[in-house]
Design an enzyme around this catalytic site. Structure first.
Site, PDB file in Angstrom:
ATOM      1  N   HIS A 289      41.353  39.314  38.930  1.00 31.42           N
ATOM      2  CA  HIS A 289      42.387  39.969  38.681  1.00 31.42           C
ATOM      3  C   HIS A 289      43.700  39.848  39.552  1.00 31.42           C
ATOM      4  O   HIS A 289      43.651  39.934  40.861  1.00 31.42           O
ATOM      5  CB  HIS A 289      41.999  41.303  38.777  1.00 31.42           C
ATOM      6  CG  HIS A 289      41.304  42.155  37.704  1.00 31.42           C
ATOM      7  ND1 HIS A 289      40.456  43.041  37.573  1.00 31.42           N
ATOM      8  CD2 HIS A 289      41.068  41.511  36.317  1.00 31.42           C
ATOM      9  CE1 HIS A 289      40.064  43.326  36.518  1.00 31.42           C
ATOM     10  NE2 HIS A 289      40.434  42.300  35.606  1.00 31.42           N
ATOM     11  N   GLU A 290      44.868  39.649  39.221  1.00 31.31           N
ATOM     12  CA  GLU A 290      46.160  39.449  39.798  1.00 31.31           C
ATOM     13  C   GLU A 290      46.176  38.535  40.966  1.00 31.31           C
ATOM     14  O   GLU A 290      46.866  38.643  41.970  1.00 31.31           O
ATOM     15  CB  GLU A 290      46.345  40.851  40.652  1.00 31.31           C
ATOM     16  CG  GLU A 290      46.498  42.281  39.702  1.00 31.31           C
ATOM     17  CD  GLU A 290      47.311  41.831  38.225  1.00 31.31           C
ATOM     18  OE1 GLU A 290      48.602  41.128  38.493  1.00 31.31           O
ATOM     19  OE2 GLU A 290      47.060  42.356  37.315  1.00 31.31           O
ATOM     20  N   GLY A 291      45.799  37.427  40.426  1.00 31.58           N
ATOM     21  CA  GLY A 291      45.698  36.217  41.444  1.00 31.58           C
ATOM     22  C   GLY A 291      44.383  35.924  42.241  1.00 31.58           C
ATOM     23  O   GLY A 291      44.017  36.778  42.878  1.00 31.58           O
TER      24      GLY A 291
END
Length: 606
Positions: A456-458
């Site tokens: 998630h998110e990188g």
């Protein structure tokens, strides 16, 4: 958990001091506690009892609509009614003007109770906050305010099936919608065509509308697509169209659900593949989803980072609280599960009664590791939230330093809990033994849910590149120097306490090692040499930051009257310094040597 949260907020971070600032002047310790009490109750009553239900009864698409358990609808209604969607916003927007750090503390209850159900709110808040920062007055009024009120929910649409994390390769296109496109009061109006993948909360009927924030490329002056990230712009693409008063017009936008993704965890959050502009729902006789430009053309990625950075801290908190939930579950189990006998001078006496497994040293090791990981991570996330408050409400240099420090710490706030609180969940399963692998106990679900947070998110790799490639070298290393100054202040304070002097010296050596490794990584000036080992650098940097956080927390505990609670904090700090901090040596060794093993590996050799 509540006792630790109260200790971190009040004894360590002194959130009550924020009430001396004009923005928070109406608040007090009592109002902060009241918010925490309310959120703890809602999480306990509306979220936690249904966490397993939302995992087993996954979102289902019948060809027309997505079905979610009624418990999800009830939980989100309770969350909306609490006012927490607008908690940090101005009173004029229906907000409470709560400090970010108190809001983050309150949100932790929902992450622990059901991270999947809480995801709808996290995404909606981030979406609305981005629009409040970068949207026009009309966009704020129509879209952001309706999200903050809970009437509409929001998403972020970045990834695509062929692009993944490589946002410069997005293929979704946006073209001006007719001659008067620039004069639409909701913002310059475009037609979008493309596909977005892995969109959490992308389709549901929890609210009457869904506000998608979509990255797409617009044509350059010559009509051709601008390569790379310079051509990326950001658009509001609502599921249903609305007028300038926020009233739904009855028109469905050309946004269609192409399918649901069924993931390892987070099963209570719909995860979708969305098609924009495929013509299934033509608007005004044309294919192409209507989208309204946010900010300047070509500046979409910079705008989206406002939401992404907020989401990274949110993901870190979610990972932390999943680890914490597993820790508490395994602690309770270890206290109740009898097995084995203590080893005396003559060995084990089979005639003696069995003892609870918490009496065994190795089980204590696993519980201490979980406590060190999860309580340390919670302290880190709250510290970052406190920096947000400093950035927005402190004066002058204090505000600027908080913003700079937050930039450096954000990759750690996202990645460190995602790795080590997942390890805490693994240890929680181990404490349960064979039962840990069954659905009779919640720890296997906590692990499955948490495994997604590493992506998630990188990913870790992306966070490492951001840290070593940008954050520690920006402004001539000013951010790293500021962090080092803060760490050294803590070391000086801890040296005054004999029980912490050993830890303070260890942290000083670790900090110096990180500094040497940073210089060595960039010694040639070639990014490829430095960044080949960005992930071990991230791991070492993260462990050093958490050692600093634990020294801070330990110093606060040491200054309080001795009790089981404070002794537990000091024991967790000791565990981290003696068992975890020594790990940074091998990680930094490959960074300092600019080791080429991974970079020079050839595809054919695999």
């Amino acid at each position: 958990m509540r006792a630790t949260l109260d200790f971190l907020l009040n004894d360590w971070l002194d959130v009550e001091a924020l009430t001396q600032r004009p923005r928070f002047a109406d608040h007090s310790r009592e109002t902060f506690d009241s918010v925490l009490d309310t959120c703890e109750r809602i999480a306990r009553e509306k979220f936690a009892p249904f966490n397993r239900l939302t995992d087993t009864e996954e979102p289902r698409f019948d060809g027309k609509r997505v079905h979610l358990p009624e418990a999800t609808h009830a939980a989100m209604q309770a969350y909306v009614a609490s006012g927490m969607l607008a908690a940090s916003q101005d009173y004029e927007l229906g907000g409470m003007q709560l400090p970010c750090v108190v809001e983050m503390g309150a949100r932790s209850f929902f992450s622990a109770a059901s991270v999947a159900m809480g995801g709808y709110a996290m995404l909606t808040q981030g979406n609305a906050h981005l629009l409040m920062a970068h949207g026009t007055a009309v966009q704020k009024e129509v879209f952001a305010k309706n999200e903050l009120a809970g009437r509409w929910f929001g998403t972020m649409c970045l990834s695509e099936p062929q692009a993944g994390s490589s946002l410069s390769d997005v293929a979704t296109r946006a073209t001006p919608d007719g001659d008067g496109y620039a004069d639409d009061p909701l913002g310059p109006r475009y037609r979008l065509k493309g596909n977005k993948m892995w969109i959490s909360a992308g389709e549901h009927e929890l609210t009457e509308n869904i506000v998608h924030l979509v990255l797409a490329k617009i044509p350059g002056p010559d009509g051709k697509t601008i390569p790379g990230v310079r051509g990326i712009s950001l658009f509001i693409v609502p599921k249903k169209l609305a007028d300038t008063e926020g009233r739904l017009t009855g028109e469905r936008n050309d946004v269609a659900l192409a399918g649901l993704n069924h993931k390892l965890g987070y099963r209570g959050t719909t995860n979708t593949l969305l098609n924009f502009g495929e013509g299934r729902f033509p608007v005004r006789g044309q294919a192409g989803a209507i989208g309204y430009l946010v900010g300047e053309p070509g500046k979409g990625l910079a705008c989206m980072f406002h939401m992404m950075n907020e989401a990274r801290i949110g993901v870190g908190l979610g990972a932390t609280m999943l680890g914490y939930a597993g820790y508490l579950a395994s602690l309770e189990y270890a206290r109740q599960r009898p097995q084995g006998r203590p080893v005396g001078p003559g060995g084990k006496d089979a005639a003696q009664p069995q003892v609870a497994i918490i009496e065994h040293a190795d089980v204590k090791r696993m519980l201490l590791a979980q406590k060190a990981y999860c309580e340390g991570a919670l302290a880190l996330e709250l510290y970052c939230a406190r920096l947000v408050d400093e950035q927005h409400t402190a004066a002058g240099e204090t505000s600027a330093e908080a913003a700079l420090l937050l930039e450096v710490l954000t990759p750690i706030a996202k990645s460190w809990p995602s790795e080590w609180c997942l390890e805490a969940n693994s240890l929680a399963i181990q404490v349960h033994g064979g039962y840990g692998y069954t659905r009779d106990f919640p720890v296997e679900q906590y692990w499955r849910d948490n495994r997604l947070n590493m992506i998630h998110e990188g990913t870790h790799g992306i966070q490492g590149l951001d840290l070593l490639g940008r954050k520690v070298v920006m402004d001539g290393g000013k951010g790293l120097a500021l962090l080092a100054d803060r760490v050294n202040r803590t070391i000086e304070g801890a040296m005054q306490h004999p029980e912490l002097a050993e830890h303070a010296n260890a942290l000083a050596q670790a900090l110096a090692h990180v500094g040497r490794a940073t210089k060595a990584a960039w010694a040639t000036g070639h990014p490829a040499d430095a960044l080949a080992n960005a992930t071990p650098y991230l791991q070492a940097f993260g462990h050093t930051v958490l050692a600093w956080i634990w020294l801070e927390v330990g110093l606060c505990a040491a200054q309080r009257e001795a009790s089981d609670f404070t002794r537990g904090k000091l024991a967790a700090a000791a565990y981290f310094f003696r068992y975890e901090l020594p790990k940074i040596g091998p990680w930094l060794a490959v960074v300092e040597a600019r080791d080429t093993t991974c970079r020079e590996m050839q595809e054919a050799w695999f």
